[in-house]
Every structure is written in structure tokens, then in C-alpha cells.
Design a protein around this motif. Structure first.
Motif, PDB file in Angstrom:
ATOM      1  N   LYS A  35     -18.474  -2.436 -10.210  1.00  8.09           N
ATOM      2  CA  LYS A  35     -19.780  -3.063 -10.393  1.00  8.09           C
ATOM      3  C   LYS A  35     -20.433  -3.260  -9.027  1.00  8.09           C
ATOM      4  O   LYS A  35     -19.774  -3.161  -7.979  1.00  8.09           O
ATOM      5  CB  LYS A  35     -19.631  -4.395 -11.106  1.00  8.09           C
ATOM      6  N   ALA A  36     -21.713  -3.535  -9.049  1.00  9.82           N
ATOM      7  CA  ALA A  36     -22.457  -3.737  -7.804  1.00  9.82           C
ATOM      8  C   ALA A  36     -21.844  -4.888  -7.008  1.00  9.82           C
ATOM      9  O   ALA A  36     -21.459  -5.918  -7.567  1.00  9.82           O
ATOM     10  CB  ALA A  36     -23.922  -4.017  -8.122  1.00  9.82           C
ATOM     11  N   GLY A  37     -21.747  -4.685  -5.682  1.00  6.42           N
ATOM     12  CA  GLY A  37     -21.217  -5.707  -4.796  1.00  6.42           C
ATOM     13  C   GLY A  37     -19.755  -5.551  -4.460  1.00  6.42           C
ATOM     14  O   GLY A  37     -19.251  -6.215  -3.548  1.00  6.42           O
ATOM     15  N   VAL A  38     -19.066  -4.691  -5.184  1.00  5.65           N
ATOM     16  CA  VAL A  38     -17.640  -4.448  -4.920  1.00  5.65           C
ATOM     17  C   VAL A  38     -17.503  -3.298  -3.928  1.00  5.65           C
ATOM     18  O   VAL A  38     -18.274  -2.329  -3.959  1.00  5.65           O
ATOM     19  CB  VAL A  38     -16.914  -4.110  -6.247  1.00  5.65           C
ATOM     20  N   THR A  39     -16.535  -3.372  -3.044  1.00  5.36           N
ATOM     21  CA  THR A  39     -16.281  -2.264  -2.122  1.00  5.36           C
ATOM     22  C   THR A  39     -15.237  -1.326  -2.719  1.00  5.36           C
ATOM     23  O   THR A  39     -14.408  -1.723  -3.546  1.00  5.36           O
ATOM     24  CB  THR A  39     -15.774  -2.756  -0.758  1.00  5.36           C
ATOM     25  N   THR A  40     -15.273  -0.077  -2.276  1.00 11.45           N
ATOM     26  CA  THR A  40     -14.255   0.868  -2.749  1.00 11.45           C
ATOM     27  C   THR A  40     -12.875   0.489  -2.219  1.00 11.45           C
ATOM     28  O   THR A  40     -11.864   0.777  -2.849  1.00 11.45           O
ATOM     29  CB  THR A  40     -14.619   2.309  -2.350  1.00 11.45           C
ATOM     30  N   ASP A  41     -12.820  -0.207  -1.091  1.00 10.84           N
ATOM     31  CA  ASP A  41     -11.546  -0.749  -0.588  1.00 10.84           C
ATOM     32  C   ASP A  41     -10.948  -1.767  -1.560  1.00 10.84           C
ATOM     33  O   ASP A  41      -9.730  -1.793  -1.781  1.00 10.84           O
ATOM     34  CB  ASP A  41     -11.760  -1.423   0.773  1.00 10.84           C
ATOM     35  N   GLN A  42     -11.799  -2.616  -2.121  1.00 15.98           N
ATOM     36  CA  GLN A  42     -11.316  -3.604  -3.088  1.00 15.98           C
ATOM     37  C   GLN A  42     -10.757  -2.919  -4.339  1.00 15.98           C
ATOM     38  O   GLN A  42      -9.722  -3.333  -4.873  1.00 15.98           O
ATOM     39  CB  GLN A  42     -12.449  -4.570  -3.454  1.00 15.98           C
ATOM     40  N   LEU A  43     -11.420  -1.878  -4.793  1.00 14.14           N
ATOM     41  CA  LEU A  43     -10.916  -1.118  -5.940  1.00 14.14           C
ATOM     42  C   LEU A  43      -9.574  -0.473  -5.606  1.00 14.14           C
ATOM     43  O   LEU A  43      -8.658  -0.443  -6.437  1.00 14.14           O
ATOM     44  CB  LEU A  43     -11.931  -0.049  -6.360  1.00 14.14           C
ATOM     45  N   ASP A  44      -9.461   0.034  -4.396  1.00 13.36           N
ATOM     46  CA  ASP A  44      -8.210   0.652  -3.961  1.00 13.36           C
ATOM     47  C   ASP A  44      -7.061  -0.354  -3.974  1.00 13.36           C
ATOM     48  O   ASP A  44      -5.955  -0.042  -4.436  1.00 13.36           O
ATOM     49  CB  ASP A  44      -8.392   1.222  -2.547  1.00 13.36           C
ATOM     50  N   GLN A  45      -7.320  -1.558  -3.499  1.00 13.67           N
ATOM     51  CA  GLN A  45      -6.272  -2.580  -3.468  1.00 13.67           C
ATOM     52  C   GLN A  45      -5.855  -2.984  -4.882  1.00 13.67           C
ATOM     53  O   GLN A  45      -4.661  -3.197  -5.155  1.00 13.67           O
ATOM     54  CB  GLN A  45      -6.753  -3.811  -2.702  1.00 13.67           C
ATOM     55  N   LEU A  46      -6.826  -3.067  -5.782  1.00 13.87           N
ATOM     56  CA  LEU A  46      -6.504  -3.360  -7.180  1.00 13.87           C
ATOM     57  C   LEU A  46      -5.576  -2.300  -7.758  1.00 13.87           C
ATOM     58  O   LEU A  46      -4.613  -2.611  -8.462  1.00 13.87           O
ATOM     59  CB  LEU A  46      -7.791  -3.420  -8.008  1.00 13.87           C
ATOM     60  N   CYS A  47      -5.870  -1.034  -7.452  1.00  6.76           N
ATOM     61  CA  CYS A  47      -5.026   0.065  -7.940  1.00  6.76           C
ATOM     62  C   CYS A  47      -3.618  -0.043  -7.390  1.00  6.76           C
ATOM     63  O   CYS A  47      -2.632   0.091  -8.134  1.00  6.76           O
ATOM     64  CB  CYS A  47      -5.620   1.411  -7.527  1.00  6.76           C
ATOM     65  N   ASN A  48      -3.505  -0.281  -6.098  1.00  5.43           N
ATOM     66  CA  ASN A  48      -2.187  -0.349  -5.477  1.00  5.43           C
ATOM     67  C   ASN A  48      -1.361  -1.488  -6.070  1.00  5.43           C
ATOM     68  O   ASN A  48      -0.189  -1.302  -6.434  1.00  5.43           O
ATOM     69  CB  ASN A  48      -2.340  -0.523  -3.965  1.00  5.43           C
ATOM     70  N   ASP A  49      -1.978  -2.651  -6.190  1.00  4.69           N
ATOM     71  CA  ASP A  49      -1.273  -3.806  -6.745  1.00  4.69           C
ATOM     72  C   ASP A  49      -0.806  -3.533  -8.171  1.00  4.69           C
ATOM     73  O   ASP A  49       0.322  -3.888  -8.546  1.00  4.69           O
ATOM     74  CB  ASP A  49      -2.178  -5.041  -6.736  1.00  4.69           C
ATOM     75  N   TYR A  50      -1.667  -2.916  -8.967  1.00 13.78           N
ATOM     76  CA  TYR A  50      -1.343  -2.665 -10.372  1.00 13.78           C
ATOM     77  C   TYR A  50      -0.199  -1.658 -10.507  1.00 13.78           C
ATOM     78  O   TYR A  50       0.740  -1.868 -11.285  1.00 13.78           O
ATOM     79  CB  TYR A  50      -2.591  -2.141 -11.086  1.00 13.78           C
ATOM     80  N   ILE A  51      -0.265  -0.581  -9.730  1.00  9.95           N
ATOM     81  CA  ILE A  51       0.777   0.445  -9.809  1.00  9.95           C
ATOM     82  C   ILE A  51       2.126  -0.119  -9.366  1.00  9.95           C
ATOM     83  O   ILE A  51       3.150   0.068 -10.028  1.00  9.95           O
ATOM     84  CB  ILE A  51       0.397   1.672  -8.948  1.00  9.95           C
ATOM     85  N   VAL A  52       2.127  -0.822  -8.248  1.00 11.82           N
ATOM     86  CA  VAL A  52       3.383  -1.311  -7.666  1.00 11.82           C
ATOM     87  C   VAL A  52       3.944  -2.500  -8.439  1.00 11.82           C
ATOM     88  O   VAL A  52       5.134  -2.533  -8.790  1.00 11.82           O
ATOM     89  CB  VAL A  52       3.174  -1.678  -6.182  1.00 11.82           C
TER      90      VAL A  52
END
Length: 263
Positions: A35-52
Motif C-alpha cells: 500500500k502507499a507509504g510502505v517501502t519495498t525494504d519493509q515488504l522484504d523484511q516481512l517476507c524474510n520473517d515469514y519464511i524463516v
């Protein structure tokens, strides 16, 4: 010399299916966060946390040939391999997020498109056509069909709608190797190329541009953009060739408005 193309057993396809399922779940998890206001870095961290931490799996992209992040985040004119950063998403952006996980030694690889807020009808047409082109390629998969049949189905639909097919990047075999044979081109001629056999597993992942097909790589060595700065879109599924057709190994666990499941 190219590697021989692996023919997987039913048990091996089941392991590939499990890895593919996890990859698809990561992208479904991201839906409310793009969504607007989110960085692609923040999305990346969400992915990493979820996978691990949730899936107890391994993020396949981290360190792969030096890639520094978990997800490829490709926004607007970025065709593929966008590196997550402090870039803030804004209303109207279109984003491809491409994820790969490793589970018990097997790779799952998939990508999908997201729209940030409201975008233009032209951008939505590009996204929908790219999805339809991927589906057209998938639906010709069966034993005895050829890789050229897949490419032709994708190219024909894309060009009919006025879009161009990126040729520098293609689908690929996948299993216990991330990028394996065969290479699956998204353009081509019917009845040409390798004949498909039951047990093959590969990705189909067309990239379509709103303008010309030509691309260039940026100085970071990863990010690929359209040369004319036109929008680009991509969808990706992992496919197994079955005895009488195909199976999508990365089927979405959620429903996406306007994008019917492939069957």
C-alpha cells in the motif's frame, strides 16, 4: 553442455508442490501490506520473517549470485530483479513481487502483480493481459506439446493486445536446482523445440511491456528496466507436466479479483 532435463517421480513432484505452496503463501501474506507509504525494504523484511519464522523454510534469493535481499520487487518500469530499498510505494504504482523458498532441499518460485491504490486503465490492461498470456502458455502444457507451443501462445495473446514480450529472460526448470533446464521462452513457433514429457517441472513467467520489448540493466547489476521507461508486468507459476496435462504447483491460496484460477 546443458544438464539433462529431469523427469520427476510422483513423490518428487509432491515435494516440489510443497515448496511451491509455501512460496505462494508468502505472496498472499503480503496483500494487505502492499500500500502507499510502505517501502519495498519493509515488504522484504516481512517476507524474510515469514519464511524463516513461520514457514521454517529458507529464503532462496538471499545471497543467490550475490543478490542481497529476500524478494525481487519490481515497480512500474522495472521489468525484473528489482532490489528492495527505501523506495516508498505511492498510489498508482504497479508492483511485481517475486519470491523463492527452499523447503527440504526443494525450490518454490512464483511471482504476482499488485496495484497500489488506484492505477490507470492502461496499467490494469497490461497486468490482466500478462496474466492471461501466462494462462495461455500454461494451458497448452501436456505430454507431446512443445516449448514452442508455450511461447507461441503467450506471444500471440500479448501482441494481439498491443504489448511486447521481453526476450532476455525466460522460464526455467526447477526442483532441487533453482534455475535448471529447460529454458522456457515466452515467444516462439508452434511445434518447435523440446517436446514435453510427464514429470517435467518448470516455470512460466512472461514479462510484458506496455512499450517496446527492449530492456537495460542498471548499475547495480540486478535491476532491469524498460529502455523506453514504459510500464512492465509479470506473473509466474511453477508447472508440472502430468500424464494428461498440467498441474499448477504454486496455486494462490487466496482469490484475486478478476484473475480466475487456472484449470
Amino acid at each position: 553442455m546443458r544438464n539433462p532435463i529431469k523427469i520427476n517421480t510422483h513423490a518428487e513432484i509432491a515435494q516440489s508442490r510443497e515448496a511451491g505452496k509455501l512460496a505462494a503463501e508468502v505472496l498472499a501474506m503480503l496483500v494487505p501490506h502492499v500500500k502507499a507509504g510502505v517501502t519495498t525494504d519493509q515488504l522484504d523484511q516481512l517476507c524474510n520473517d515469514y519464511i524463516v519464522n513461520v514457514q521454517k523454510a529458507i529464503p532462496a534469493n538471499v545471497g543467490y549470485h550475490g543478490f542481497p535481499k529476500t524478494v525481487c520487487a519490481s515497480v512500474n518500469e522495472v521489468v525484473c530483479h528489482g532490489i528492495p530499498s527505501k523506495r516508498v510505494l505511492k498510489d498508482g504504482d504497479i508492483v511485481n513481487l517475486d519470491i523463492a523458498v527452499i523447503k527440504d532441499g526443494w525450490f518454490g518460485d512464483t511471482s504476482r502483480m499488485y496495484v497500489v491504490g488506484e492505477t490507470t486503465p492502461e496499467a490494469r490492461h497490461l497486468i490482466k493481459t500478462t496474466y492471461d498470456a501466462m494462462c495461455a502458455g500454461i494451458r497448452v502444457v501436456r505430454p507431446g506439446a512443445t516449448l514452442g507451443d508455450i511461447g507461441h501462445a503467450i506471444q500471440s495473446l500479448a501482441e494481439k493486445e498491443g504489448f511486447s514480450v521481453v526476450r532476455e529472460y525466460c522460464g526455467h526448470g526447477i526442483g532441487k536446482v533453482y534455475h535448471d533446464e529447460p529454458q522456457v521462452l515466452h515467444y516462439g513457433y508452434p511445434e518447435q523445440g523440446l517436446k514435453l514429457k510427464a514429470g517435467m517441472i518448470f516455470t512460466i513467467e512472461p514479462m510484458l511491456n506496455a512499450g517496446k520489448r527492449h530492456v537495460k540493466s542498471l548499475a547495480d547489476g540486478w535491476t532491469v528496466v524498460t529502455k523506453d521507461q514504459s510500464l512492465s508486468a509479470q506473473w509466474e507459476h511453477m508447472i508440472a507436466v502430468t500424464d494428461d496435462g498440467f498441474e499448477v504447483l504454486t496455486a494462490w491460496p487466496d482469490e484475486i479479483d478478476g484473475f480466475a484460477p487456472i484449470n
